[in-house]
Write a protein that holds these residues in place. Structure first.
Motif, PDB file in Angstrom:
ATOM      1  N   UNK A  15       0.799  -1.216   0.000  1.00  0.00           N
ATOM      2  CA  UNK A  15       0.000   0.000   0.000  1.00  0.00           C
ATOM      3  C   UNK A  15       0.836   1.271   0.000  1.00  0.00           C
ATOM      4  N   UNK A  16       0.224   2.329  -0.473  1.00  0.00           N
ATOM      5  CA  UNK A  16       0.751   3.681  -0.302  1.00  0.00           C
ATOM      6  C   UNK A  16       0.268   4.219   1.044  1.00  0.00           C
ATOM      7  N   UNK A  17       0.710   5.402   1.417  1.00  0.00           N
ATOM      8  CA  UNK A  17       0.202   6.020   2.646  1.00  0.00           C
ATOM      9  C   UNK A  17      -1.316   6.190   2.588  1.00  0.00           C
ATOM     10  N   UNK A  18      -1.817   6.618   1.429  1.00  0.00           N
ATOM     11  CA  UNK A  18      -3.266   6.815   1.277  1.00  0.00           C
ATOM     12  C   UNK A  18      -4.004   5.490   1.371  1.00  0.00           C
ATOM     13  N   UNK A  19      -3.446   4.447   0.746  1.00  0.00           N
ATOM     14  CA  UNK A  19      -4.077   3.132   0.813  1.00  0.00           C
ATOM     15  C   UNK A  19      -4.090   2.582   2.224  1.00  0.00           C
ATOM     16  N   UNK A  20      -2.991   2.767   2.951  1.00  0.00           N
ATOM     17  CA  UNK A  20      -2.927   2.280   4.330  1.00  0.00           C
ATOM     18  C   UNK A  20      -3.925   3.014   5.217  1.00  0.00           C
ATOM     19  N   UNK A  21      -4.089   4.318   4.981  1.00  0.00           N
ATOM     20  CA  UNK A  21      -5.060   5.087   5.753  1.00  0.00           C
ATOM     21  C   UNK A  21      -6.479   4.585   5.506  1.00  0.00           C
ATOM     22  N   UNK A  22      -6.785   4.284   4.248  1.00  0.00           N
ATOM     23  CA  UNK A  22      -8.103   3.754   3.913  1.00  0.00           C
ATOM     24  C   UNK A  22      -8.310   2.381   4.546  1.00  0.00           C
ATOM     25  N   UNK A  23      -7.283   1.535   4.511  1.00  0.00           N
ATOM     26  CA  UNK A  23      -7.387   0.210   5.117  1.00  0.00           C
ATOM     27  C   UNK A  23      -7.634   0.322   6.615  1.00  0.00           C
ATOM     28  N   UNK A  24      -6.906   1.215   7.278  1.00  0.00           N
ATOM     29  CA  UNK A  24      -7.069   1.391   8.724  1.00  0.00           C
ATOM     30  C   UNK A  24      -8.486   1.842   9.066  1.00  0.00           C
ATOM     31  N   UNK A  25      -9.022   2.767   8.282  1.00  0.00           N
ATOM     32  CA  UNK A  25     -10.391   3.235   8.528  1.00  0.00           C
ATOM     33  C   UNK A  25     -11.397   2.117   8.345  1.00  0.00           C
ATOM     34  N   UNK A  26     -11.188   1.274   7.331  1.00  0.00           N
ATOM     35  CA  UNK A  26     -12.087   0.146   7.089  1.00  0.00           C
ATOM     36  C   UNK A  26     -12.037  -0.846   8.246  1.00  0.00           C
ATOM     37  N   UNK A  27     -10.833  -1.145   8.719  1.00  0.00           N
ATOM     38  CA  UNK A  27     -10.692  -2.077   9.847  1.00  0.00           C
ATOM     39  C   UNK A  27     -11.363  -1.508  11.093  1.00  0.00           C
ATOM     40  N   UNK A  28     -11.107  -0.235  11.375  1.00  0.00           N
ATOM     41  CA  UNK A  28     -11.690   0.372  12.576  1.00  0.00           C
ATOM     42  C   UNK A  28     -13.205   0.417  12.498  1.00  0.00           C
ATOM     43  N   UNK A  29     -13.744   0.811  11.348  1.00  0.00           N
ATOM     44  CA  UNK A  29     -15.194   0.903  11.199  1.00  0.00           C
ATOM     45  C   UNK A  29     -15.866  -0.452  11.398  1.00  0.00           C
ATOM     46  N   UNK A  30     -15.152  -1.529  11.070  1.00  0.00           N
ATOM     47  CA  UNK A  30     -15.697  -2.870  11.293  1.00  0.00           C
ATOM     48  C   UNK A  30     -15.592  -3.264  12.752  1.00  0.00           C
ATOM     49  N   UNK A  31     -14.401  -3.104  13.328  1.00  0.00           N
ATOM     50  CA  UNK A  31     -14.166  -3.578  14.689  1.00  0.00           C
ATOM     51  C   UNK A  31     -14.944  -2.810  15.740  1.00  0.00           C
ATOM     52  N   UNK A  32     -15.213  -1.542  15.493  1.00  0.00           N
ATOM     53  CA  UNK A  32     -15.895  -0.735  16.500  1.00  0.00           C
ATOM     54  C   UNK A  32     -17.318  -1.231  16.745  1.00  0.00           C
ATOM     55  N   UNK A  33     -17.820  -2.064  15.820  1.00  0.00           N
ATOM     56  CA  UNK A  33     -19.197  -2.542  15.932  1.00  0.00           C
ATOM     57  C   UNK A  33     -19.291  -3.968  16.490  1.00  0.00           C
ATOM     58  N   UNK A  34     -18.154  -4.570  16.814  1.00  0.00           N
ATOM     59  CA  UNK A  34     -18.193  -5.975  17.206  1.00  0.00           C
ATOM     60  C   UNK A  34     -17.490  -6.192  18.536  1.00  0.00           C
ATOM     61  N   UNK A  35     -17.727  -7.374  19.131  1.00  0.00           N
ATOM     62  CA  UNK A  35     -17.030  -7.772  20.343  1.00  0.00           C
ATOM     63  C   UNK A  35     -15.595  -8.124  19.982  1.00  0.00           C
ATOM     64  N   UNK A  36     -14.612  -7.977  20.910  1.00  0.00           N
ATOM     65  CA  UNK A  36     -14.772  -7.402  22.246  1.00  0.00           C
ATOM     66  C   UNK A  36     -14.582  -5.891  22.266  1.00  0.00           C
ATOM     67  N   UNK A  37     -14.445  -5.287  21.098  1.00  0.00           N
ATOM     68  CA  UNK A  37     -14.126  -3.864  21.050  1.00  0.00           C
ATOM     69  C   UNK A  37     -15.225  -3.007  21.659  1.00  0.00           C
ATOM     70  N   UNK A  38     -16.506  -3.353  21.389  1.00  0.00           N
ATOM     71  CA  UNK A  38     -17.556  -2.463  21.873  1.00  0.00           C
ATOM     72  C   UNK A  38     -18.147  -2.893  23.207  1.00  0.00           C
ATOM     73  N   UNK A  39     -17.701  -4.056  23.734  1.00  0.00           N
ATOM     74  CA  UNK A  39     -18.309  -4.502  24.982  1.00  0.00           C
ATOM     75  C   UNK A  39     -17.736  -3.763  26.190  1.00  0.00           C
ATOM     76  N   UNK A  40     -16.418  -3.453  26.136  1.00  0.00           N
ATOM     77  CA  UNK A  40     -15.803  -2.797  27.285  1.00  0.00           C
ATOM     78  C   UNK A  40     -16.227  -1.346  27.412  1.00  0.00           C
ATOM     79  N   UNK A  41     -16.139  -0.559  26.324  1.00  0.00           N
ATOM     80  CA  UNK A  41     -16.582   0.828  26.471  1.00  0.00           C
ATOM     81  C   UNK A  41     -18.074   0.967  26.711  1.00  0.00           C
TER      82      UNK A  41
END
Length: 383
Positions: free
Chosen positions: A349-375
């Motif tokens: 990836x380029x810097x832009x591609x890595x940024x997009x990948x990170x956003x995609x991963x975060x947007x997925x994980x923030x909605x699932x366990x165990x990421x959203x159970x603790x907060x």
């Protein structure tokens, strides 16, 4: 006699010029990276092979923008406060996740760490360049699970998976711990005399940066074709090239997914599987041609359409298996545009591609366990 003296003087002058450039290159490394001027300093320092045949990142090592922390994970400048970490995430892949072309701290796990730190999550990059998917289980046991993560994000290269298959069967674990293989792997990690020069790689990089882009693109294609001919001197009949991966490979892949998921669950760790993003395409562009040549270097028995089929069918299998079993799916393959702004080559990836990948991963994980159970016990997270 006079001619001989001139040649001797010219040789001495060339040697002195070379020594001067080498000293200057080492001084530059010391100024920018505090690299020992007298020791070997290169990418070969970054990895080693343990007695089990596992390639691992050497802890505390730095080479230019690539830095490892005390665990051997890639270090980055983004850290959640240690007294308020809500969940610990570890990302595991190979070079596409370790980071090759991105700026320091911009590979996608580091970009994910920057996003998630604001919400109290810790994120580490345990990826290792060149690791086989069939070594993930052992690597998890010995290098990842001792860190007690809450969740592991797994990125498995379908191309490495197909390359690692023994015909229609997965390789035996004992193949990786074979002493002869370990000796070869360790030998590949040791520098040659040419590797000790610090001036030559700087000179190559400087020259490349000053050439017109169309020249460097053509040169890259020419070098890939030359490497393929050297690696595969006997030409392959184009009519016998494979146009799709065997179904047995896809079945073995889902078995590996299940094995890794059980291994993590047994240790109280959740898992998220990602489809594999890449820029493989057939559009006639130089970057597309270079990408195909790069993949065919490792998988010469596949046609361009066959390589596209590997990407497509493994991604579809990942989606279907995650849906049927209930694994968390991160669909990077679907979310990443197959263009030069996103990918520096076929898989990195380029810097832009890595940024997009990170956003995609975060947007997925923030909605699932165990990421959203603790907060959820104390706060509601929104972006």
């Amino acid at each position: 006699m006079g001619r001989a003296r001139r040649l001797i003087r010219l040789s001495i002058a060339c040697i002195l010029v070379g020594v001067t450039f080498e000293i200057a290159a080492r001084a530059d490394d010391w100024i920018h990276y505090r690299a020992d001027p007298l020791a070997f300093y290169g990418s070969l320092n970054l990895r080693w092979v343990d007695d089990r045949g596992l390639t691992f990142n050497q802890p505390g090592i730095r080479f230019e923008k690539w830095r490892h922390d005390e665990r051997g994970f890639r270090s980055h400048p983004y850290h959640a406060a240690t007294d308020s970490v809500l969940a610990d995430i570890i990302c595991l892949g190979t070079s596409e996740s370790y980071g090759l072309y991105e700026s320091y701290g911009r590979e996608w796990p580091a970009a994910l760490a920057e996003i998630s730190a604001r919400y109290g999550f810790a994120c580490s990059n345990a990826s290792v360049v060149g690791m086989s998917p069939f070594q993930y289980a052992a690597y998890l046991d010995h290098y990842v699970l001792p860190q007690h993560p809450d969740l592991v994000v797994l990125v498995i290269s379908p191309f490495s998976f197909v390359q690692g298959m023994n015909g229609e069967a997965a390789p035996e674990v004992t193949e990786f711990s074979n002493p002869d293989r370990i000796a070869r792997m360790r030998a590949a990690c040791k520098p040659t005399m040419r590797d000790y020069s610090r001036f030559l790689p700087k000179a190559r990089a400087c020259l490349k940066s000053r050439l017109p882009e169309k020249w460097t693109d053509s040169l890259a294609i020419g070098l890939r074709r030359l490497k393929n001919k050297i690696r595969h001197p006997d030409p392959i009949n184009p009519t016998v090239l494979l146009d799709s991966p065997p179904q047995q490979h896809l079945a073995a892949y889902t078995q590996l997914m299940d094995k890794l998921a059980r291994q993590l669950a047994t240790n109280g760790v959740d898992v998220a599987f990602s489809t594999y993003p890449n820029s493989l395409r057939i559009d006639g562009s130089k970057s597309a041609v270079a990408g195909m040549l790069g993949r065919q270097h490792w998988l010469p028995s596949y046609s361009p359409s066959g390589l596209l089929a590997i990407s497509r069918e493994f991604a579809n299998t990942t989606r279907a298996h995650c849906d049927s079993v209930g694994y968390v799916l991160i669909d990077l393959e679907a979310s990443m545009p197959k263009d030069d702004a996103t990918f520096a080559d076929s898989v990195h990836l380029t810097d832009a591609g890595a940024s997009l990948a990170a956003s995609t991963v975060f947007d997925t994980l923030i909605r699932v366990e165990p990421i959203n159970k603790k907060p959820s016990e104390t706060q509601t997270l929104t972006r």
